[in-house]
Write an enzyme that holds these catalytic residues in place. Sequence first.
Site, mmCIF file in Angstrom:
data_model
loop_
_atom_site.group_PDB
_atom_site.id
_atom_site.type_symbol
_atom_site.label_atom_id
_atom_site.label_comp_id
_atom_site.label_asym_id
_atom_site.label_seq_id
_atom_site.Cartn_x
_atom_site.Cartn_y
_atom_site.Cartn_z
ATOM 1 N N HIS A 157 0.816 -1.221 0.000
ATOM 2 C CA HIS A 157 0.000 0.000 0.000
ATOM 3 C C HIS A 157 0.856 1.280 0.000
ATOM 4 O O HIS A 157 0.421 2.310 0.505
ATOM 5 C CB HIS A 157 -0.936 0.056 1.216
ATOM 6 C CG HIS A 157 -1.778 -1.160 1.428
ATOM 7 N ND1 HIS A 157 -3.100 -1.203 1.098
ATOM 8 C CD2 HIS A 157 -1.482 -2.384 1.947
ATOM 9 C CE1 HIS A 157 -3.599 -2.398 1.422
ATOM 10 N NE2 HIS A 157 -2.640 -3.134 1.928
ATOM 11 N N GLU A 298 10.020 6.927 -16.735
ATOM 12 C CA GLU A 298 8.696 7.489 -17.033
ATOM 13 C C GLU A 298 8.199 7.055 -18.407
ATOM 14 O O GLU A 298 7.023 6.731 -18.587
ATOM 15 C CB GLU A 298 8.746 9.016 -16.969
ATOM 16 C CG GLU A 298 8.987 9.549 -15.572
ATOM 17 C CD GLU A 298 9.268 11.046 -15.609
ATOM 18 O OE1 GLU A 298 8.321 11.828 -15.493
ATOM 19 O OE2 GLU A 298 10.467 11.422 -15.766
#
Lengths: 465, 465, 465, 465
Positions: A157, A298
Amino acid sequence: MSNKLWGGRFKKKTDKDFEEFSKSIHYDYKLAKYDIMYSLIHVVALEKVGILSSGESLKLVKALGEILKDVKTDKFKPDLRSEDVHTEIQNRVEKKLGKLAYKLHSLRSRNDQIVFDEKWYCLENGLAIGKLIINLIANLFFLAQKNEGQFIVGYTHTQRAQAVSFMVYIMAFNRMFERDDERMERFCNNLFAYIGAGALAGSSISRKNYKEAIKEFFKQDIRAGKIKPLENALDNVSDRDFILEFLSILAITQMHLSRLAEDFILYASKEFDFFQLPEEFCTGSSLMPHKKNPDFLELVRGLTGRIYGNLTSVLTTMKGLPLAYNRDMQLDKEPLFSSTETVKDELKIMAKFVKKIGLKKDSISKALCDESLYATELAEFLVYQGVSFKQAHDLVGKLVQYSEDKKTKIKDIPDRILKSFHKKLDHKSILRIMNPHYAVSSKKSLPQHKMISRRLPKKKTRKNK
Amino acid sequence: MSNKLWGGRFKKKTDKDFEEFSKSIHYDYKLAKYDIMYSLIHVVALEKVGILSSGESLKLVKALGEILKDVKTDKFKPDLRSEDVHTEIQNRVEKKLGKLAYKLHSLRSRNDQIVFDEKWYCLENGLAIGKLIINLIANLFFLAQKNEGQFIVGYTHTQRAQAVSFMVYIMAFNRMFERDDERMERFCNNLFAYIGAGALAGSSISRKNYKEAIKEFFKQDIRAGKIKPLENALDNVSDRDFILEFLSILAITQMHLSRLAEDFILYASKEFDFFQLPEEFCTGSSLMPHKKNPDFLELVRGLTGRIYGNLTSVLTTMKGLPLAYNRDMQLDKEPLFSSTETVKDELKIMAKFVKKIGLKKDSISKALCDESLYATELAEFLVYQGVSFKQAHDLVGKLVQYSEDKKTKIKDIPDRILKSFHKKLDHKSILRIMNPHYAVSSKKSLPQHKMISRRLPKKKTRKNK
Amino acid sequence: MSNKLWGGRFKKKTDKDFEEFSKSIHYDYKLAKYDIMYSLIHVVALEKVGILSSGESLKLVKALGEILKDVKTDKFKPDLRSEDVHTEIQNRVEKKLGKLAYKLHSLRSRNDQIVFDEKWYCLENGLAIGKLIINLIANLFFLAQKNEGQFIVGYTHTQRAQAVSFMVYIMAFNRMFERDDERMERFCNNLFAYIGAGALAGSSISRKNYKEAIKEFFKQDIRAGKIKPLENALDNVSDRDFILEFLSILAITQMHLSRLAEDFILYASKEFDFFQLPEEFCTGSSLMPHKKNPDFLELVRGLTGRIYGNLTSVLTTMKGLPLAYNRDMQLDKEPLFSSTETVKDELKIMAKFVKKIGLKKDSISKALCDESLYATELAEFLVYQGVSFKQAHDLVGKLVQYSEDKKTKIKDIPDRILKSFHKKLDHKSILRIMNPHYAVSSKKSLPQHKMISRRLPKKKTRKNK
Amino acid sequence: MSNKLWGGRFKKKTDKDFEEFSKSIHYDYKLAKYDIMYSLIHVVALEKVGILSSGESLKLVKALGEILKDVKTDKFKPDLRSEDVHTEIQNRVEKKLGKLAYKLHSLRSRNDQIVFDEKWYCLENGLAIGKLIINLIANLFFLAQKNEGQFIVGYTHTQRAQAVSFMVYIMAFNRMFERDDERMERFCNNLFAYIGAGALAGSSISRKNYKEAIKEFFKQDIRAGKIKPLENALDNVSDRDFILEFLSILAITQMHLSRLAEDFILYASKEFDFFQLPEEFCTGSSLMPHKKNPDFLELVRGLTGRIYGNLTSVLTTMKGLPLAYNRDMQLDKEPLFSSTETVKDELKIMAKFVKKIGLKKDSISKALCDESLYATELAEFLVYQGVSFKQAHDLVGKLVQYSEDKKTKIKDIPDRILKSFHKKLDHKSILRIMNPHYAVSSKKSLPQHKMISRRLPKKKTRKNK
C-alpha cells in the site's frame, strides 16, 4: 501502383487516395525475409507438380536468393508504389526474369503468404525477446549481487511494511520476467506455420509434395519442424490467434516493466532517496537548472498505454469477422510491429540501466531504523510464546500507537511499561527482534539456495559469482 | 463490519460509506472453497511449529470441514456485513470455537490467501472451460457429420470466393476452439499456487513444514502437485499474471465465438438463407409479429465487449503498481468472475444451439450454382495446361466479366467464343471444372483422414460415427 | 418467463438456459421510472388517435401511477421471471386491469422505449454527478482555505521542482473537476430523448399528437423540453452515442480521481509525510499490527480499470453493428450502470475524505528548505540582470551541482565563490530569492482574485470566505 | 543530440540508445507551426518585461517568421538529431541569430509549450474534420436524393423488419454524422489554450503583459479569443483532457463509420445485392480472378481497432500520474496524430465513395415483395379497428406462419380463410396495406420537411435540389 497482382476484371483505375490508404508496403516490407522463404519453398513445390521445369525453378531460386541477400544486408529498399511486400517481391523477380515471374504466383494466395510471414516474424522476435529478458534478469541479478547482504524497506500500500533483503526485492522482479520468458518460450514452442491454404479453399499441390518441398528447402535445419502440414485452409488464412497471444504476452511483460519503473521512480525521488540513477539515462529541464529526471523510467511506464492499446486494437479488429480472410486483417501488422519493437527497446535499455543503479545505503539504513517495520516480527514472537495471534496483533498495534503518541522509540520504552503490554516483552527481546537481520533470518519459508534465477544460463550465473 | 481482522491501532470507526465501498464479501464469497483449503493446510503447518496443539488442530479442522460442507452443499450464505471471505470464514470458526479461532490467523496474511484462492479458482474453471469447449467441438462436429457430403459457399471479404465442403467449414471453427482448449490446458499445466508468503516478507514456518503439511493434507490427491514451495514472497502476493493470462485466453475464445456468431447470423438471414436456426434460442419482436431473431447469436457477438472490457480493466488496474500488495488488486475479482461465468454460459448454450441448426439445402445449392465460385479452378486448370498464372488469372477474369456483361452463364457460352479466350477452353471442360465436386476434390493440400478433431475424446467420436 | 411481449409465431418453448442468459430484468429494473414515464405519455398519445377511450386512458394512467409510486418508494421488487423491465411493467398493468393492458403496447416498440429510458437515466445521473463534483470541489477548496498561506513542494517527474502555494496545488485538481462538471453539463444540455420511432420505421401517431401528449404530460415542467420530435427513426433506435459520450466523460473524471489518489497516496507515505489521512477511511493489516493503509485512495486508483473497461466494453459492442437495432445493444446497460454508480460513490466518499485530511506542516517545511526548489527563480533573477537564459540555466545548474558535491547549502557559500559563478550573485540575493515566499510571489502569470472555483455556487463560496 | 535545452548539471553523456528511445522529433515536428506561434507571442511578452530590446525582438520575430514560412511551404525538414520540435526550432533560431537565440527560451518551459501546441493541433484538425463530416453528409444526401422515392428493406437483428424509404435509411447515417460534427464543434468552442504556466509554477511575466502580447500578435484575428489568461499553472502543464476528449469524439465517429461500412459490405454482397460499389475503391484477388472486394469498407471497419486502441493508449498512460508534468505525457502525440490522420483519410475517401454507389433497384424491389415486411402494418391496421395490440400481434404472427407453412403469399389467401383469422381482413385490405408505399406513408411520426441535414450549408443543399 505500377503493377498489381490482380485486376483482370477491372475496368476503372483505382482511386489514388484509396490506393494510398490501402497500401501496406511502408510497413509490411519488414516481412520480406519470410515472404521470400515461403516463395523458395513454393518454387520447389511448383516444380514437383510440373508447373515449373527444373530450369525455371533454378532461375527463380537464384532471383529470390538475390533479393533475400539484399534484405539480409539491409539493401532492400522497397518501392513505395508497390501495394504490399508480396507485390514488391513479385515485381523484383519480374524485373530479373521477365515473364517467368508470372509462374511464381501460381496456386497460392497472399492470404496464405501473409499469415506464414507473420508467424515467422513472431517466432524470430519471440526468441529475440526471450534473450533480452534473460539479459535483463542477469543484470538485475548483478545489481542484487553487487549489494549482497543489503536490506531494504518492503512496502505494501506504499506504506512501510517489513524489512526484506535487497536480493529478494530484486528477485521479485526477476520472477516476473522469468514467467514472461517462460510464457514466450511456450508460445514459440507451440507456434507452427502452415502452407498450402490457397485463398481459403486449399491448393491442388498435395500434402506429400509440400512436405518434400519443405524438407528439401530446410535440409537439416531444425526450423523445418516449425512448418506443419495444413490442418484447415479456411482457418489458416483467417487465424490471427498467434498475434493476439503474442500481444497479450507483451502486455503482461509491459505491465511488469511499468511496475519496475514505478518503484524505481519512487526510489529515485528525494523523498525515498534509495537509488542513485545513472545520469546517462536521465534528462534535465529546459527551465529548471537543478532537475535530473528519471525520463527513461517514465517513458517505460507511459508506454504501457501503447502496448495495451495495440492489444485492444487487434482484439477490436478481429471481433465478429466472418470467415475467412477479410481485408480488416491487414491492420494487425502495425500494432504487432509497434509492440514488438517497443518492448525490445525497453528491455535492451532497461538492462543497461539497472546495471548502473547505485544504492544510497545511508538513506536506506535510516529508513530501516523505523521500528514499525518490525511490528509483525514482534507480534509473531508473542505468538510463539503462546499468545493468540489476534491478541498479539492488537497488543503490538497498541504498542506502536503508544510509541507514536509518546514520540518515543519502542526500544527506549522502559521494561516496566513494556511488560504492562505483555509480560514477555522487555528491552532485550525488543532489541533482538526489531531489526532487519532478525526479520529476514526468521523467514523460513523463503528458498535459501535458489536465489539465482532458474532462467539464467548456468555459465553466466557462475561467472557472476 | 462487526468483526475485523485488524484494527488494534485504530481509534476511529470506519466511515460507513467507505466500509460499504471497500467490501468484497458480495463477490469473493465465491472463493470460500479455496480459502478453506488454504486454512486446512495452514492448520497442519501451525501444529508442526507448535502454535497449535494436536487437539486444537483437530477442532479447527472439524470446524473448517463443517463450513466447507456448507459451501459444497450450497448452504453457505455469507454475512454481508463481513469485510471479505477471509473474515467471514474466520468469524464462522470463531462462532464455533470461540477464542481458539484467534490462533488460526497466525503467521499468514490475506495477501497470501487471496492469490492462493484465485489461482485455484482459475484452475478449476480452466478445466471446466476446457470440457465445455470439447463439448462444443463435439456438437459442431455432429452438425457437420449430419450433413456429410454437403458443400457450401466459402467467402472472403463477404464476397463469394470458392466452394468448400461444409465439413471443412465447420472444422475451421473447431480448429479455433481446439487452439483455445490447448491454450487453456497449457495455462492450467503451468499454474502453481504457493504458500507461506505472509504479507510480503515470508513466514517463519519452514519450507519443509509447509511441504509436509501439503502432503498430509492432500495425501494421494494429484492436486497436491499444484502447490509448490514458495519462490519469492514479494512477487507471490503481488502477482496477477495468471489472471491476465486467463482473461487473455478467454478474450481469444470470445473472439472466436463472435466470429461464429457473425457467420451464423448472416447464414440465418433471409438473404443468405443457409441456416434454419432453432426456435428455442430465438426471440420475437414486441411490435413486429413476423420476426424470428437470432438473439442468442447477437448476445454472444455483443458480449465480446464485456470480455474485452474485463481484460482492459485488470490490465489497467495493474499498470504501474509499486511492490508489493496494493488494495487496487482487490478489483481483479469481479472482471475475473464475470468473464469466466459469461464464457461458460456462452459455450454451454452454444453447444446445444449448434446441434439443432438445420441446413436449407435447396437454398445452398442455388448459391453453389454461381459460376464465379469456380473461376479459380478454371484458372488453375489453365496453369496446368502451361499458361502462366498471371495470364490465366487475367483471362478468366475477363471471361467472368464477359459472362456478367452478356448476362449468360459461362457453361452456356459456345465453344467458339470460349476458345477465343483460350484454346484449351471448351464447354466440356467448363462443365467438368465449374462445380463444387471438382472444386473440393481437386484440393490436395487438405488433410483427408484427420477430419475429426484431435481434441475430441476417442470414444465420443467413434460413437458419433 | 410467464408472460412475453412476443411469441405468436413461435411453436417451441424457449430454452431455459438461453432464457436466463438473455434476460435483463435483474439490472434494467433500474429504468422502471423512466419506462413508466414513456408509457404515461404514450397513453395520452393513444387516446389522441382513438385507440384508447378517455375512460381506458384514465385507468391506465392510474395503474401506471401506482407502479410509479412503488418505484419511488422503493417498493418495486421486479419479478425475476420477467424478460425485462418493459415486460415487467406490462405484466403489472395486466394484473391490475386485465385485457385493457393489451392496448398499452400498441404502436410502439421496446427498441424505442429502451433508448428513451437510458437517456433519462443519463440525464438524471449526469445532473447528480455534476452536484457531487461541485461538492468535491467545495471540500477541496475548504481544505485549501483551511491551510491558507501554506506552501508545498511542486513536482515534475516525481522530482522536486519548484515551491508552489498549497491553494494553487489543490486548485489544480479543482480545475480538472471543473472541466468534468462543464463537460457533463454540456452533455446534459445537448441530450434529448425522442419518441415515436417504433421498432425502426416510425409510428402512425403524428408528430403533432406526440407533441401535444408530451405537453399535456409535463405541463409546466421544464423537463418537457428534453423530449423532442423524432428526427430519424432508424437512427433513434440504434443510437448509443450518448452512452459512449457519458462513459467517456466518466473515464476522464476517473482519470482525474486516479491522479488525485496517486498524489495523496504518495503524500501519505512515511517518505513524503505531507498528509495525515483520516483514519475513518483507512484500514489495517491482518498480519502487520502497525499498518494504516490508504485503502480508499488505492481503490479509487484501481477502479480506473473498471471505468476504462466499461468504456472499452460498449465501444467494442457497438463496433460494426448493422442498422438498426440489434440485440447486442442490450449489453450497454451493465457497463453504464457500473460506471455511473462507481463514480458517484467515489465522488461522494472523496468529498468527505478530503475535508478531513490533515497537513503535516513541519514535515512540509523541512522539504521546502531544499534549495534546489529555487534554482529556477535564481536563474530568472540572472535573466532579469541581462544574462541570457541559456547561460543562466547552465550557471545555476553548475552552482547546484557544486553545492551537492561540497555538501553545503548555497546560502552558506561565501560571496567570493558565489561571485565566481556570476558577479550578480551574493549571499543577500540568495537569501531573498531562494525561499517559497519569493518563489510564489514572483509568479505574475497566475490569477490573483479568481482562486475560488468558477463552478462553486456563489452562496457557498461566500460562506467559505 | 548536438544541442540540448538542458544539461548544465550533467557530467555524463546521454546513452545513445536512450537518446534515440526518448526522442520525439520524428513526429512532433508536425507541431512546428503552433510552436512558432507560441514563440512569436512570447517574444512580444519578453520585450514587455525588458528581457528583449525592441531590436532583439524584431530580429527574433524575423527569424521565427522565416522558419514558419518554411513550415507553411513544406520546406521544413527537421534535423532528426534534435531531441524535439522545441529544440529544433531553438537550434534554427540559433543558427540564424547566434547567442541572441539564448534569450528566446527565457521564462518559459517546454511543458507549457507542448500543451499549447497540441491544443492548436486539435483546434485546427477539429475544424478540418468538421468540414470533412459535412462533406460526407452532403454526399450521402446526394446519394439519397439521386434515388428519391426509392424504398429499401429495413432490418433489425439482420432480419427483415419493415420497409423504409431509402432517404430515411441514408439520413440515419447523416444523423449520426451530424452528432459527430456537433460534438466536434462544441469541443472546439470550449477549447482554450493558456500561456505562462512555466514548468509548473507560473511565470514572472504578468497576466496583463501576456494579454497585450496576445492582442498585439493576433491583431484583429478572431483566433486571439482561443488563448485565455492562465487559470492554474500546475493543471495547465499536466492537462491532457482535451486529447482524451478529442480521441473519444473520434472513437464515436469511427464507430459510425464502422457501422456504415458493415451495412454497405452486406448490401454489396451477392446475397443482399442492393448496392453496386464503385470499382475505383475495390480490389481483386491475386488468386481468384472473379473477385471484386469491398476493401475500402473493410479497412474502415477494421480501423476501428486503431482508433479505439489509440484512445485506450492515452487513457492508460494518463492513469494515476502524479502532478504536474511527467515524461509519460510525451506519448500522447503519436496516438493523437494517428487517430486524426486516419479519420480524416476515411472521411475524405468515404465521401467520394458514397457518391458513386449504384442501387440495384430490381434486386431491391424483389426483396421488398417479401410480405413479412408488412406484418406490423397489418397488425396496426387491426388495432385501429379496435383489436387490442396483443391480440393483433398474435393473430398476424399466426397468419405469417400459416402463409409460410402453406408456401403461399398472404395476398393469395382467399377471403374466406383471411376472415377466419379476423373478420376485418380481406384480400383488398391486404393489397392496400402490404406494400412499401402504404408502409412508409402511414408513418406520421417522421419529419416531412426536414429531410435535409441541419448541418448542411444552406447553399449547398439548395443546389442539390
